[in-house]
Motif scaffolding. Structure first.
Motif, mmCIF file in Angstrom:
data_model
loop_
_atom_site.group_PDB
_atom_site.id
_atom_site.type_symbol
_atom_site.label_atom_id
_atom_site.label_comp_id
_atom_site.label_asym_id
_atom_site.label_seq_id
_atom_site.Cartn_x
_atom_site.Cartn_y
_atom_site.Cartn_z
ATOM 1 N N ASP A 162 -54.666 21.344 7.215
ATOM 2 C CA ASP A 162 -55.935 21.588 7.897
ATOM 3 C C ASP A 162 -56.878 20.861 7.494
ATOM 4 O O ASP A 162 -57.013 19.576 8.021
ATOM 5 C CB ASP A 162 -56.513 23.296 7.839
ATOM 6 C CG ASP A 162 -57.218 22.817 9.612
ATOM 7 O OD1 ASP A 162 -57.594 21.395 10.160
ATOM 8 O OD2 ASP A 162 -57.589 23.911 10.284
ATOM 9 N N VAL A 163 -57.557 21.553 6.247
ATOM 10 C CA VAL A 163 -58.966 20.193 5.319
ATOM 11 C C VAL A 163 -58.354 18.579 5.426
ATOM 12 O O VAL A 163 -58.657 17.511 5.813
ATOM 13 C CB VAL A 163 -59.411 21.239 4.502
ATOM 14 C CG1 VAL A 163 -59.881 19.898 3.163
ATOM 15 C CG2 VAL A 163 -59.390 22.114 4.902
ATOM 16 N N GLY A 164 -57.078 18.494 4.471
ATOM 17 C CA GLY A 164 -56.587 17.637 5.008
ATOM 18 C C GLY A 164 -56.795 16.576 5.854
ATOM 19 O O GLY A 164 -56.845 15.117 6.130
ATOM 20 N N ALA A 165 -55.766 17.063 7.025
ATOM 21 C CA ALA A 165 -55.728 16.006 8.195
ATOM 22 C C ALA A 165 -56.980 15.800 8.389
ATOM 23 O O ALA A 165 -57.003 14.313 8.959
ATOM 24 C CB ALA A 165 -54.907 16.857 9.108
ATOM 25 N N GLY A 199 -70.204 18.583 12.915
ATOM 26 C CA GLY A 199 -69.067 19.962 13.219
ATOM 27 C C GLY A 199 -68.001 19.565 12.389
ATOM 28 O O GLY A 199 -67.825 20.571 11.910
ATOM 29 N N VAL A 200 -67.411 19.003 12.606
ATOM 30 C CA VAL A 200 -65.207 18.680 11.844
ATOM 31 C C VAL A 200 -65.701 19.040 10.202
ATOM 32 O O VAL A 200 -65.294 20.001 9.604
ATOM 33 C CB VAL A 200 -65.352 17.242 11.566
ATOM 34 C CG1 VAL A 200 -63.928 17.564 10.950
ATOM 35 C CG2 VAL A 200 -64.752 16.905 13.407
ATOM 36 N N VAL A 201 -67.612 18.706 9.615
ATOM 37 C CA VAL A 201 -67.848 18.868 8.034
ATOM 38 C C VAL A 201 -67.568 20.387 8.284
ATOM 39 O O VAL A 201 -67.276 21.534 7.542
ATOM 40 C CB VAL A 201 -68.554 17.993 7.414
ATOM 41 C CG1 VAL A 201 -69.538 18.778 6.300
ATOM 42 C CG2 VAL A 201 -68.677 16.901 7.457
ATOM 43 N N GLY A 202 -68.582 21.674 8.771
ATOM 44 C CA GLY A 202 -68.207 22.801 9.205
ATOM 45 C C GLY A 202 -67.050 23.090 9.127
ATOM 46 O O GLY A 202 -67.228 24.312 8.445
ATOM 47 N N ASP A 203 -66.652 23.431 10.173
ATOM 48 C CA ASP A 203 -65.107 23.138 10.928
ATOM 49 C C ASP A 203 -64.027 23.735 9.154
ATOM 50 O O ASP A 203 -63.928 24.152 9.209
ATOM 51 C CB ASP A 203 -65.037 22.784 11.568
ATOM 52 C CG ASP A 203 -63.200 23.629 12.382
ATOM 53 O OD1 ASP A 203 -62.718 24.184 11.764
ATOM 54 O OD2 ASP A 203 -62.447 22.740 11.894
ATOM 55 N N THR A 204 -64.711 22.019 8.482
ATOM 56 C CA THR A 204 -63.935 22.308 7.404
ATOM 57 C C THR A 204 -63.762 23.232 6.321
ATOM 58 O O THR A 204 -63.291 23.749 5.563
ATOM 59 C CB THR A 204 -64.005 20.244 6.928
ATOM 60 O OG1 THR A 204 -63.108 19.804 7.715
ATOM 61 C CG2 THR A 204 -62.849 20.723 5.529
#
Length: 788
Positions: A216-219, A711-716
């Motif tokens: 997930d993080v890599g994608a 938001g993507v950074v926080g989610d990651t």
């Protein structure tokens, strides 16, 4: 069972009825499976994506099974011999009257090893079968989204409920069968059963968590942040690994996790119930919790058919919660009805009345609902915390992350408050039972403490009464997520009205699934704490029994004295216990970092070959293989912390310090697990709120905006929090507790050893310290270069 004094024939039939209810639960799982498999699987393109997910998930589980089977075999042998070191219990000698001590020891050793294998096998079955049925369900949910919202919801929930009923059926069947065959001598085997299920859950939870979050993080990092492509874009080489990860982490891992909580509460409850039976001679302490669990299975089954939406309604969360509340209401009423007819007798009246056990069970159900509401408040898209995190995206990822951390911290406090109130209620209910006037003050204190610990165990059984519903809610999340991903990949570029409506249905179910996953993780963490406290009670009872066999006076036994933190070595034990969850979480997140780095490098490599431009097709298998290998590689060091550390503390600092260790690991682990779970869930849903905004470059809103990237950074950052480290703390805490209960009699037996025996003990401790040092050094391996 039949050797128990005072057992009435109708009570024996009642216990066999509990076995029958467990079988009914398993039959219902088979029925639901049959219903799901009849549903339409959609277009050829959808099935192509689905088959890739299915193959990846099956390959991962097959490799994981090969990795852990040798260790399971070794531990089964070790558990067989662990019984031989200490004398068999008085109850075991009575059960096998006519046999000498050596023969009884062999029988109990075999029973413990067999129960360990049964617990491990059941946990494995729940995880593997549950994951496979979730995979079968996701493509059918995607296909149903072309027809209606209500049909998609029905299929997603019932596909998850298969795992829930498997958990209910196998968990209840295992504990009850052990009691049927061993009666009052069951605790030794029950510990093996609980340890088997918990250890398998640790492996599946940790391995699945590393796999899913590495992918997930890599994608997300290479796809969304670096190349601004949508989530589940078919050009992303890691997208299939990401979808596979949802199944092996949130389905197989979480199902095994909740299963072991379910069985551990039965194990600890029965151990304490048998202790009360030995004190009072009343079988009600043992039989009623089993009956209550049977009631829960039936209520979970009924609740399945109340999860539905009305005409035109799209509120999936309301439908799911309504089904849960209906099951909860029926179960509470049933507790009191059964309690009135079974417990309302003169003997139980002399012990304080029939209402106490049903009320403790009801307190557990109430705690589940309270944790449910708290978790939804802190992680749901409708409430202030997640909206505040979304608003923090206006000023970049740093403020968004800080806001999420503060939300996680606060949520931990309120969860602890809720658990503390529930334990206080149990103390009030069972702490007022009158003691026998003929007892000494020390004996009365020991008995009163056993009553209170039993009450806490009943709270844990109440919490997991509706396990079928909880597991269905959890599996609903990855099923909806995978269905959404299948739709995104299969319908890429399609803009017709029907497809857009189906995509909206999938997006709505996916958002609800994020919340249901967070809720069930919150319930799992809270139930893990209650189960761990119950096991802590079993530890005290077991140690006191062992001290009694060694001739130690009641007034000097650990259950009478308690865990004295003013004793320096006990305080040291508590400090070590409090530190273990933090080291464990560090290991888990470092493992995700290393594996995610490999995924990032692989995705970048394929993008350089022209995957984005369509020059070459993405090779999905590479990312799946990388995540699979990385997850298996990291399992050993994480498992070592939970298994080896309590043995080392017990051998070096003695049994009371081991009690301090358990107190530290429970309190620290609870706070940290809730923080990790809720902060990660809040970041994830804040990102989804931003994605749901209309895309407007001028207002910096919607997908592709700077706010979205924040938001993507926080989610990651939150991904390994909520899906790896946080959930994995649950089985780790219980593994440490079960190992402690198993080795406690051995530590008491050799507490005063001298000469060669003491040298051997120190040599073992030194070897264990070396193993722990190896685990720490292994976790320090650097991540691959991110500049490649």
């Amino acid at each position: 069972m039949y050797s128990l004094p005072g057992l009435q024939p109708w009570e024996a039939w009642l216990i066999w009825g509990v076995v029958g209810v467990a079988v009914i639960g398993l039959f219902n799982a088979w029925q639901l499976r049959t219903q799901i498999l009849k549903e339409d699987k959609g277009t050829e393109k959808m099935q192509e994506v689905w088959n890739a997910i299915k193959d990846g998930a099956n390959a991962y589980l097959a490799k994981q099974l090969r990795s852990i089977l040798p260790l399971i075999a070794v531990l089964a042998v070790a558990l067989y011999f662990s019984v031989a070191i200490v004398p068999p219990s008085h109850e075991a000698m009575q059960l096998f009257a006519g046999k000498d001590e050596a023969q009884v020891t062999q029988i109990i050793g075999f029973a413990r090893a067999f129960a360990f294998l049964m617990g491990a096998g059941f946990s494995l079955a729940v995880g593997q079968i549950g994951m496979r049925m979730a995979v079968e369900g996701n493509v059918r949910v995607a296909s149903a989204s072309k027809r209606s919202f209500s049909e998609s919801l029905r299929i997603a929930y019932r596909a998850g409920k298969i795992t829930g009923m498997l958990t209910d059926g196998l968990g209840l069947l295992g504990g009850t069968i052990i009691f049927v065959f061993l009666g009052a001598a069951a605790p030794d085997a029950l510990l093996g059963f609980g340890f088997g299920g918990t250890l398998l859950a640790l492996f599946m939870r940790v391995g699945g968590g590393i796999f899913t979050k590495a992918a997930d993080v890599g994608a997300d990092l290479v796809g969304k942040v670096e190349n601004d492509i949508p989530e589940d874009d078919p050009r992303n080489p890691a997208v299939i690994a990401d979808l596979v990860g949802d199944n092996v982490g949130d389905c197989a891992g979480m199902a095994a996790d909740i299963f072991e909580s379910y069985e551990v509460t039965i194990v600890s409850g029965l151990i304490l119930a048998i202790a009360l039976f030995n004190i009072t001679g009343r079988l009600e302490w043992i039989i009623f919790p089993l009956v209550a669990r049977g009631v829960g299975v039936l209520c979970s089954l009924v609740g399945t058919y109340f999860v539905r939406t009305g005409e035109g309604s799209t509120d999936a969360m309301k439908a799911i919660f309504n089904g849960f509340l209906i099951s909860a209401l029926i179960s509470v009423v049933a507790f009191y009805v059964v309690g009135f007819f079974y417990l309302n007798n003169d003997s139980m009246a002399a012990l304080g009345g029939w209402w106490r056990i049903p009320t403790a069970l009801t307190a557990g159900v109430a705690l589940t609902i309270l944790i449910d509401r708290l978790t939804e408040y802190f992680t749901g898209t409708h409430a202030t915390p997640v909206k505040s995190i979304r608003n923090a995206a206006d000023t970049g990822p740093a403020t968004l992350i800080l806001n999420g951390i503060s939300v996680g911290f606060e949520s931990s406090v309120w969860s602890v408050v809720a658990i503390s109130i529930t334990i206080i209620v149990s103390i009030f209910i069972f702490g007022t039972i009158p003691a026998d006037p003929a007892m000494s003050e020390a004996q009365a204190a020991l008995v009163r403490g056993t009553y209170i610990l039993y009450g806490i165990a009943m709270t844990g059984i109440g919490m997991l009464t509706l396990t079928g519903n909880n597991v269905a809610m959890d599996s609903f999340g990855p099923i909806a997520d995978n269905a959404n991903g299948i739709g995104e990949m299969a319908w890429s570029g399609m803009k017709d009205k029907e497809t857009l409506a189906a995509q909206k249905i999938m997006a709505d179910l996916d958002a609800v699934g994020n919340t249901t996953k967070a809720i069930t993780k919150g319930v799992a963490i809270s139930s893990a704490v209650i189960a761990a406290v119950s096991l802590f009670g079993s530890f005290l009872v077991d140690v006191s029994r062992s001290q009694g066999l060694q001739g130690i006076d009641v007034a000097q036994q650990i259950q009478t004295l308690g865990i004295r933190v003013n004793v320096p070595q006990v305080f040291v034990g508590m400090l070590i216990g409090a530190a273990v969850p933090w080291l464990f979480s560090s290991f888990a997140i470092q493992a995700v970092t290393r594996a995610a780095a490999l995924i990032v490098l692989e995705v970048r490599r394929q993008f350089k070959l022209g995957v984005l431009e369509g020059k070459v097709k993405p090779d999905y298998k590479q990312a799946v293989d990388i995540s699979t290998a990385a997850a298996q590689k990291e399992l050993a060091s994480l498992a070592i912390l939970g298994v080896v550390t309590p043995i080392f503390v017990g051998l070096t600092l003695q049994v009371e310090a081991l009690g301090g260790f358990l107190a530290g690991i429970i309190v620290s682990g609870q706070l940290l697990a809730v923080f990790l779970n809720n902060s990660g869930g809040a970041w994830d849903n804040a990102k989804k709120l931003i994605e749901d905004e209309p895309k407007d470059p001028k207002k910096n809103t919607g997908k592709g905006s700077e706010r979205h990237k924040a938001g993507v950074v926080g989610d990651t950052v939150g991904d390994p929090f909520k899906d790896t480290a946080g959930p994995a703390l649950n089985p780790m805490i219980k593994v440490a507790n079960l190992v402690s209960v198993i080795i406690a009699p051995i530590i008491v037996q050799y507490a005063d050893a001298t000469g060669v025996t003491r040298v051997v003990i120190y040599a073992i401790a030194l070897a264990l310290l070396g193993v722990l040092a190896w685990a720490v050094m292994r976790s320090k391996a650097p991540a691959p270069s991110m500049t490649a």
